[in-house]
Scaffold this motif. Structure first.
Motif: not given
Length: 161
Positions: A46-51, A94-104
């Motif tokens: 999910l992190v890889r897809i979102r980035a 998952e939401r927290s990881a996605l938000e962190l991914t977006e910030a990075v």
């Protein structure tokens, strides 16, 4: 400019094999850190897809959506990932990881705000946060490589277990 008119781009693995190998080693180390920290492989996809969505990387989107589906991810969640905030399909973790991914990914826009980091710290331990930062960093680097060299999506197939 049509695809037929595009100039040929450098083949990084061919021209700089040592650097390409080092990138592969970084990726492998990040995966190992995530495994050691007990970060779920599905969450990493999910992190890889979102980035990759944020960066517009077609090659990595093709790869990681296929990998996610091969790991059992649902089409509904993959399709909705671009609008994860507006759906009930994702857990707090998952939401927290996605938000962190977006910030990075958008580090120049807010420098990973304290509130985002604090939110991650509520659901992840330090080793897990470190693994997520590495996962986001590595996929962002791969996105830039794939985009800069115009890697063509479509041929990738996930490994069969």
């Amino acid at each position: 400019m049509s695809n037929a008119d595009q100039i040929s781009r450098v083949a990084l693995k061919k021209i700089t094999p040592d650097v390409s190998a080092a990138m592969g080693s970084l990726h492998a180390a990040a995966v190992t850190a995530a495994q050691d920290a007990k970060v779920e492989p599905e969450l990493l996809e999910l992190v890889r897809i979102r980035a990759s969505q944020l960066n517009g990387c077609a090659f990595c989107l093709d790869m990681h959506t296929k990998d996610a589906r091969a790991q059992g991810e649902t089409e509904q969640r993959v399709y909705a990932l671009n609008a994860w905030r507006e759906t009930p399909f994702f857990t707090e973790r998952e939401r927290s990881a996605l938000e962190l991914t977006e910030a990075v990914t958008f580090v120049a826009d807010g420098h990973v705000p304290d509130a985002v980091y604090a939110g991650a710290a509520e659901v992840f331990d330090e080793a897990q946060i470190a693994a997520l930062v590495w996962a986001a960093t590595v996929i962002n680097a791969y996105n830039r490589i794939a985009i800069a060299t115009r890697m063509v999506p479509g041929a990738y197939q996930p490994k069969q277990n």
